[in-house]
Scaffold this motif. Structure first.
Motif, short mmCIF file in Angstrom:
data_model
loop_
_atom_site.label_atom_id
_atom_site.label_comp_id
_atom_site.label_asym_id
_atom_site.label_seq_id
_atom_site.Cartn_x
_atom_site.Cartn_y
_atom_site.Cartn_z
N SER A 67 0.79 -1.22 0.00
CA SER A 67 0.00 0.00 0.00
C SER A 67 0.82 1.28 0.00
O SER A 67 1.80 1.43 0.74
N GLY A 68 0.37 2.15 -0.85
CA GLY A 68 0.91 3.50 -0.87
C GLY A 68 0.29 4.32 0.25
O GLY A 68 0.86 5.29 0.71
N GLY A 69 -0.87 3.92 0.69
CA GLY A 69 -1.59 4.66 1.72
C GLY A 69 -3.07 4.55 1.47
O GLY A 69 -3.56 3.53 1.00
N THR A 70 -3.78 5.62 1.75
CA THR A 70 -5.22 5.66 1.53
C THR A 70 -5.59 7.02 0.98
O THR A 70 -4.99 8.03 1.37
N PRO A 71 -6.58 7.08 0.10
CA PRO A 71 -7.03 8.38 -0.40
C PRO A 71 -7.90 9.12 0.61
O PRO A 71 -8.27 10.27 0.38
N PRO B 35 -4.41 12.27 4.71
CA PRO B 35 -3.07 12.63 4.24
C PRO B 35 -2.03 11.57 4.62
O PRO B 35 -2.16 10.90 5.64
N MET B 36 -1.02 11.44 3.78
CA MET B 36 0.05 10.49 4.06
C MET B 36 0.95 11.03 5.18
O MET B 36 1.16 12.23 5.27
N PRO B 37 1.48 10.14 6.01
CA PRO B 37 2.41 10.60 7.05
C PRO B 37 3.70 11.09 6.42
O PRO B 37 4.04 10.74 5.29
N ASP C 146 7.98 11.70 6.95
CA ASP C 146 9.18 11.35 7.68
C ASP C 146 9.63 12.58 8.46
O ASP C 146 9.82 13.65 7.87
N PRO C 147 9.80 12.47 9.79
CA PRO C 147 10.18 13.64 10.59
C PRO C 147 11.56 14.19 10.25
O PRO C 147 11.83 15.37 10.48
N HIS C 148 12.43 13.37 9.69
CA HIS C 148 13.79 13.81 9.37
C HIS C 148 13.88 14.47 8.00
O HIS C 148 14.52 15.52 7.86
N SER C 149 13.25 13.87 7.00
CA SER C 149 13.37 14.40 5.64
C SER C 149 12.22 15.31 5.24
O SER C 149 12.36 16.13 4.35
N GLY C 150 11.06 15.12 5.88
CA GLY C 150 9.88 15.89 5.51
C GLY C 150 9.13 15.31 4.32
O GLY C 150 8.08 15.81 3.94
N PHE C 151 9.66 14.23 3.74
CA PHE C 151 8.99 13.59 2.59
C PHE C 151 7.87 12.67 3.07
O PHE C 151 7.90 12.16 4.19
N GLN C 152 6.90 12.45 2.18
CA GLN C 152 5.83 11.52 2.48
C GLN C 152 6.39 10.11 2.61
O GLN C 152 7.36 9.76 1.93
N VAL C 153 5.76 9.32 3.46
CA VAL C 153 6.18 7.93 3.66
C VAL C 153 5.02 7.03 3.26
O VAL C 153 3.92 7.14 3.80
N PHE C 154 5.27 6.17 2.28
CA PHE C 154 4.26 5.21 1.88
C PHE C 154 4.03 4.22 3.01
O PHE C 154 4.95 3.87 3.75
N GLU C 155 2.81 3.72 3.12
CA GLU C 155 2.48 2.73 4.15
C GLU C 155 3.39 1.51 4.05
O GLU C 155 3.89 1.00 5.04
N ALA C 156 3.61 1.03 2.82
CA ALA C 156 4.47 -0.13 2.61
C ALA C 156 5.89 0.15 3.09
O ALA C 156 6.54 -0.72 3.68
#
Length: 161
Positions: free
Chosen positions: A7-11, A14-16, A18-28
């Motif tokens: 899973s990429g997530g859910t529509p 919002p996707m969570p 990463d606290p360090h990079s600020g990028f979205q984190v896929f569920e998988a």
């Protein structure tokens, strides 16, 4: 043993990030990190499928991107107890459709994880939504009898569930 996190997530939310990079984190990705860092699963045994956004696409992408290609025909599907009836129906449908790799049927085993930490009112709401979604899936998929038809359904007709 190979593990595929799905899973990429859910529509629906919002996707969570990463606290360090600020990028979205896929569920998988988050689940793969947990398996490797916290549970000691060897990184070379963990695969990610992060395209899908719902259970139907989880099953379809697992089959087409991993199981069919790698020749995996024995699979264990792990999910929350409240989500398992719909998960089972969807995975049984997708993995039962022809064409089958080398004519070999898939062997699916389902393992439920307790719904711990979900407040009772939220759990009741989720169970009701799951039951409704399962009924809808059964109606919509009744006429699907091949992987080609499932592909057409997913990419032409299906919206977020």
């Amino acid at each position: 043993v190979n593990v595929v996190t799905l899973s990429g997530g859910t529509p629906h939310k919002p996707m969570p990030q990463d606290p360090h990079s600020g990028f979205q984190v896929f569920e998988a990705e988050a689940n793969a990190r947990c398996l490797i860092r916290e549970l000691g699963v060897a990184p070379e045994d963990v695969f990610e499928e992060n395209w899908s956004l719902d259970t139907i696409a989880n099953a379809y992408m697992l089959r087409t991107n991993h199981a069919d290609v790698a020749g995996w025909n024995r699979l264990i599907v792990v999910n929350n107890a409240f989500h398992m009836p719909r998960t089972r129906a969807i995975f049984d449908k997708v993995f039962g459709l022809p064409p089958l790799l080398n004519g070999v049927r898939y062997s699916l085993q389902f393992v439920e994880v307790p719904d711990e930490g979900v407040p009772p009112d939220v759990l009741q709401s989720r169970m009701a939504r799951e039951a409704k979604s399962l009924e809808t899936f059964r109606k919509l998929s009744a006429g699907i009898s091949t992987m080609q038809q499932m592909h057409s359904f997913l990419f032409k007709e299906h919206g977020p569930s």
